[in-house]
Design an enzyme around this catalytic site. Structure first.
Site, PDB file in Angstrom:
ATOM      1  N   SER A   1      35.866  12.043 -12.387  1.00  0.00           N
ATOM      2  CA  SER A   1      36.991  12.943 -12.662  1.00  0.00           C
ATOM      3  C   SER A   1      36.852  13.546 -14.050  1.00  0.00           C
ATOM      4  CB  SER A   1      38.314  12.175 -12.567  1.00  0.00           C
ATOM      5  OG  SER A   1      39.340  12.975 -13.101  1.00  0.00           O
TER       6      SER A   1
ATOM      7  N   HIS B   1      35.409  15.493  -9.291  1.00  0.00           N
ATOM      8  CA  HIS B   1      36.847  15.462  -9.017  1.00  0.00           C
ATOM      9  C   HIS B   1      37.579  16.259 -10.097  1.00  0.00           C
ATOM     10  CE1 HIS B   1      40.391  13.630  -7.099  1.00  0.00           C
ATOM     11  NE2 HIS B   1      40.895  13.485  -8.312  1.00  0.00           N
TER      12      HIS B   1
ATOM     13  N   ASP C   1      41.277  17.453 -11.401  1.00  0.00           N
ATOM     14  CA  ASP C   1      42.711  17.152 -11.338  1.00  0.00           C
ATOM     15  C   ASP C   1      43.539  18.302 -11.895  1.00  0.00           C
ATOM     16  OD1 ASP C   1      42.844  14.455 -10.309  1.00  0.00           O
ATOM     17  OD2 ASP C   1      41.852  13.836 -12.159  1.00  0.00           O
TER      18      ASP C   1
ATOM     19  N   MET D   1      47.311  19.515 -12.718  1.00  0.00           N
ATOM     20  CA  MET D   1      48.667  19.008 -12.944  1.00  0.00           C
ATOM     21  C   MET D   1      49.543  20.124 -13.510  1.00  0.00           C
ATOM     22  SD  MET D   1      47.628  15.479 -14.804  1.00  0.00           S
ATOM     23  CE  MET D   1      46.510  14.308 -14.012  1.00  0.00           C
TER      24      MET D   1
ATOM     25  N   HIS E   1      42.049  18.179  -6.655  1.00  0.00           N
ATOM     26  CA  HIS E   1      43.239  17.374  -6.370  1.00  0.00           C
ATOM     27  C   HIS E   1      44.440  18.073  -7.002  1.00  0.00           C
ATOM     28  CE1 HIS E   1      45.419  13.272  -7.303  1.00  0.00           C
ATOM     29  NE2 HIS E   1      46.046  13.984  -6.395  1.00  0.00           N
TER      30      HIS E   1
ATOM     31  N   MET F   1      48.028  18.241  -8.031  1.00  0.00           N
ATOM     32  CA  MET F   1      49.275  17.513  -8.321  1.00  0.00           C
ATOM     33  C   MET F   1      50.290  18.552  -8.781  1.00  0.00           C
ATOM     34  SD  MET F   1      47.440  14.284 -10.117  1.00  0.00           S
ATOM     35  CE  MET F   1      45.936  15.229 -10.311  1.00  0.00           C
TER      36      MET F   1
ATOM     37  N   MET G   1      46.455   7.200  -3.830  1.00  0.00           N
ATOM     38  CA  MET G   1      46.620   7.072  -5.280  1.00  0.00           C
ATOM     39  C   MET G   1      46.777   5.591  -5.617  1.00  0.00           C
ATOM     40  SD  MET G   1      46.221  10.105  -6.215  1.00  0.00           S
ATOM     41  CE  MET G   1      46.289   9.629  -7.953  1.00  0.00           C
TER      42      MET G   1
ATOM     43  N   ASP H   1      41.850   6.916  -5.831  1.00  0.00           N
ATOM     44  CA  ASP H   1      41.967   7.679  -7.074  1.00  0.00           C
ATOM     45  C   ASP H   1      42.874   6.957  -8.066  1.00  0.00           C
ATOM     46  OD1 ASP H   1      41.902   9.613  -8.990  1.00  0.00           O
ATOM     47  OD2 ASP H   1      42.998  11.133  -7.840  1.00  0.00           O
TER      48      ASP H   1
HETATM   49  C1  DX5 Z   1      45.398  10.602 -11.925  1.00  0.00           C
HETATM   50  C2  DX5 Z   1      44.270  11.497 -11.469  1.00  0.00           C
HETATM   51  C3  DX5 Z   1      42.968  10.801 -11.390  1.00  0.00           C
HETATM   52  C4  DX5 Z   1      42.414  10.381 -12.715  1.00  0.00           C
HETATM   53  C5  DX5 Z   1      41.674   9.110 -12.486  1.00  0.00           C
HETATM   54  O1  DX5 Z   1      46.559  11.324 -11.912  1.00  0.00           O
HETATM   55  O2  DX5 Z   1      44.552  12.003 -10.166  1.00  0.00           O
HETATM   56  O3  DX5 Z   1      41.996  11.541 -10.676  1.00  0.00           O
HETATM   57  O4  DX5 Z   1      41.557  11.335 -13.304  1.00  0.00           O
HETATM   58  O5  DX5 Z   1      41.356   8.632 -13.723  1.00  0.00           O
HETATM   59  P1  DX5 Z   1      41.013   7.113 -14.028  1.00  0.00           P
HETATM   60  O6  DX5 Z   1      39.746   6.804 -13.256  1.00  0.00           O
HETATM   61  O7  DX5 Z   1      40.808   7.162 -15.492  1.00  0.00           O
HETATM   62  O8  DX5 Z   1      42.174   6.267 -13.592  1.00  0.00           O
HETATM   63 ZN    ZN Z   2      42.832  12.854  -8.989  1.00  0.00          ZN
END
Ligand code: DX5
Ligand code: ZN
Length: 222
Positions: free
Chosen positions: A8, A33, A35, A37, A66, A68, A137, A175
């Site tokens: 990620s 990956h 993310d 947000m 992903h 969010m 998650m 994840d």
């Molecule tokens: C959390 C994200 C993850 C995050 C995982 O909200 O969706 O993808 O990057 O990170 P680690 O492996 O550091 O928990």
């Molecule tokens: Zn993620």
């Protein structure tokens, strides 16, 4: 098929993103990956289209995006255009999930559904046959580097069972909080995609951190 590893880039050094993507290119990772947000669905803001586009330019591996974000339908095409290969939306953020999944597939992307830690696997019963990936998650989404939630093992087993007849090729992605101490156990339980941010990027040897996760299962069996 051995399980896939998706580092990620939330934990990458954004001032050196090209360097960090080149590390991923060279590594045994399978996907990148990404993310997204929005500060609404989760209490944090990460980055948007220009960064995804730039990441895609330097990545030789598919982008596993992903989302969010609330009401992700607004942006599906924009993420496809920015380079997404997989688009995962949260079940908690979609009023018409079936339509959203259809749109993702019509765009030519693989469609994933993410479940927050409190959302039961049974909520997927009537959509499981229509999706390519489920992201369980294993932390509350919003931040990297959080502690793994143990109840995830139970959910992996339930999901495996749910997918057994209706979708045997399903990607079961975990994840949050994945590292070398739980990777083998997650794969044993039925996970076939491991996302890892902090455990890869905080490692002094990122290439071997990826390799460790990729081969954790074998080492565990040996
Ligand atoms: C959390 C994200 C993850 C995050 C995982 O909200 O969706 O993808 O990057 O990170 P680690 O492996 O550091 O928990
Ligand atoms: Zn993620």
């Amino acid at each position: 098929m051995s399980h896939l590893i998706a580092p990620s880039i939330l934990s990458a050094d954004f001032a050196n993103l090209q360097r960090d993507l080149e590390m991923i290119n060279k590594s045994e990772a399978d996907w990148v990956h990404v993310d997204i947000m929005d500060g609404m669905f989760v209490p944090n803001i990460s980055f948007g289209f220009p960064v995804v586009h730039a990441a895609n330019k330097h990545s030789t591996k598919p982008l596993d995006v992903h989302l969010m974000i609330v009401d992700p339908d607004r942006y599906l095409k924009a993420f496809k255009d920015a380079g997404a290969a997989n688009i995962t939306v949260h079940i908690e953020a979609c009023t018409h999930l079936h339509r959203t999944i259809q749109t993702i597939r019509d765009l030519g992307c693989s469609a994933g559904v993410a479940l927050n830690p409190h959302t039961p696997v049974a909520a997927l019963e009537d959509i499981i046959a229509d999706i390519d990936l489920v992201a369980l998650m294993s932390v509350n989404p919003g931040f990297g580097g959080q502690k793994f939630i143990h109840n995830t093992y139970k959910k992996i087993k339930e999901l495996k069972k749910l997918a057994e007849y209706n979708n045997p090729g399903l990607f079961i992605e975990i994840d949050g909080g994945v590292d070398i101490t739980n990777a083998a156990k997650l794969v044993d339980a039925g996970a076939n995609v491991l996302v890892a941010g902090n455990s890869v990027f905080s490692s002094p040897n990122q290439l071997s951190a990826v390799a460790g996760l990729k081969h954790a299962h074998l080492m565990h069996k040996a």
